[in-house]
Enzyme design. Structure first.
Site, short mmCIF file in Angstrom:
data_model
loop_
_atom_site.label_atom_id
_atom_site.label_comp_id
_atom_site.label_asym_id
_atom_site.label_seq_id
_atom_site.Cartn_x
_atom_site.Cartn_y
_atom_site.Cartn_z
CG HIS A 18 -8.38 -3.11 -2.32
ND1 HIS A 18 -9.24 -2.23 -3.52
CD2 HIS A 18 -8.38 -2.74 -1.49
CE1 HIS A 18 -9.91 -1.19 -2.27
NE2 HIS A 18 -9.26 -1.85 -1.19
CG MET A 19 -7.30 -9.19 1.78
SD MET A 19 -7.51 -11.22 1.49
CE MET A 19 -9.09 -11.90 1.46
CG HIS A 20 -6.83 -2.89 2.91
ND1 HIS A 20 -6.16 -1.86 2.70
CD2 HIS A 20 -8.01 -2.42 2.70
CE1 HIS A 20 -6.28 -1.17 2.32
NE2 HIS A 20 -7.95 -1.74 2.06
CG ASN A 31 -12.64 -1.33 3.89
OD1 ASN A 31 -12.89 -1.63 4.51
ND2 ASN A 31 -11.24 -0.27 3.59
CB VAL A 78 -9.09 1.93 -5.19
CG1 VAL A 78 -8.58 1.31 -6.25
CG2 VAL A 78 -8.02 2.68 -4.25
CG ASP A 134 -1.96 1.33 0.78
OD1 ASP A 134 -3.03 0.65 0.86
OD2 ASP A 134 -1.69 2.18 0.99
P1 5GP Z 1 -9.63 0.67 0.10
O1 5GP Z 1 -10.06 2.23 1.22
O2 5GP Z 1 -10.30 1.32 -1.27
O3 5GP Z 1 -10.40 -0.38 1.06
O4 5GP Z 1 -8.39 0.73 -0.30
C1 5GP Z 1 -7.15 1.66 -0.99
C2 5GP Z 1 -5.75 1.64 -0.99
O5 5GP Z 1 -5.03 2.41 -1.76
C3 5GP Z 1 -6.05 2.98 0.32
O6 5GP Z 1 -5.12 1.78 1.23
C4 5GP Z 1 -4.17 3.71 -0.30
O7 5GP Z 1 -3.99 4.22 0.61
C5 5GP Z 1 -4.05 2.96 -1.67
N1 5GP Z 1 -3.53 3.20 -2.83
C6 5GP Z 1 -4.11 4.27 -3.83
N2 5GP Z 1 -3.89 4.55 -4.67
C7 5GP Z 1 -2.33 3.40 -4.40
C8 5GP Z 1 -1.88 3.53 -5.72
O8 5GP Z 1 -1.33 4.42 -6.59
N3 5GP Z 1 -0.74 2.64 -5.18
C9 5GP Z 1 -0.96 2.65 -4.32
N4 5GP Z 1 -0.02 0.78 -4.89
N5 5GP Z 1 -1.93 2.15 -3.38
C10 5GP Z 1 -2.79 2.64 -3.39
#
Ligand code: 5GP
Ligand code: ZN
Length: 115
Positions: A101-103, A88, A97, A31
């Site tokens: 995706h799985m964190h 999420n 995004v 991330d």
């Molecule tokens: P969400 O909030 O949708 O569950 O998580 C999206 C995640 O994507 C966030 O933790 C954010 O930091 C990460 N993220 C956003 N843009 C980028 C990017 O360009 N590259 C990477 N590696 N992570 C990203």
């Protein structure tokens, strides 16, 4: 593949990322804004916007995210200490995004409930 999708662009190599794991169906990368010492994102290579947009055939692919998570946890040495996997869905959960995706968060004590 969606031309405007950030994670499809990462998958296609159009945007750089620190790739941690890859196989035919799954990609994992760090991330960009880590919330723990280990914070990576595990995605299906197939574009699926949210959990709501899964079709029945996607069950197998989403299962493969867990298999990747298990392998990555072992590789990172956090399997026994523990780690958190989070998906999420939509705005109230904090999805920003819109490619599933799985964190994976690890290497610090994580509180519950999340914010
Ligand atoms: P969400 O909030 O949708 O569950 O998580 C999206 C995640 O994507 C966030 O933790 C954010 O930091 C990460 N993220 C956003 N843009 C980028 C990017 O360009 N590259 C990477 N590696 N992570 C990203
Ligand atoms: Zn996508």
């Amino acid at each position: 593949p969606m031309s405007e999708c950030l994670f499809c662009k990462i998958r296609q190599g159009e945007i750089p990322a620190d790739i941690i794991f890859e196989n035919d169906d799954v990609l994992a990368f760090n991330d960009v804004n880590p919330q723990a010492p280990v914070h990576l994102l595990i995605i299906p290579k197939k574009h699926i916007s949210t959990v709501n947009d899964m079709v029945d055939d996607d069950q197998l692919i989403m299962g493969k995210l867990f298999s990747a998570a298990r392998a990555i946890a072992k590789q990172k040495g956090v399997s026994d200490d523990g780690y958190r996997l989070v998906v999420n869905c939509n705005e109230k959960a904090g999805q920003t995004v819109f490619h599933i995706h799985m964190h994976m968060l690890a290497d610090r004590a994580l509180t519950w409930p999340p914010g």
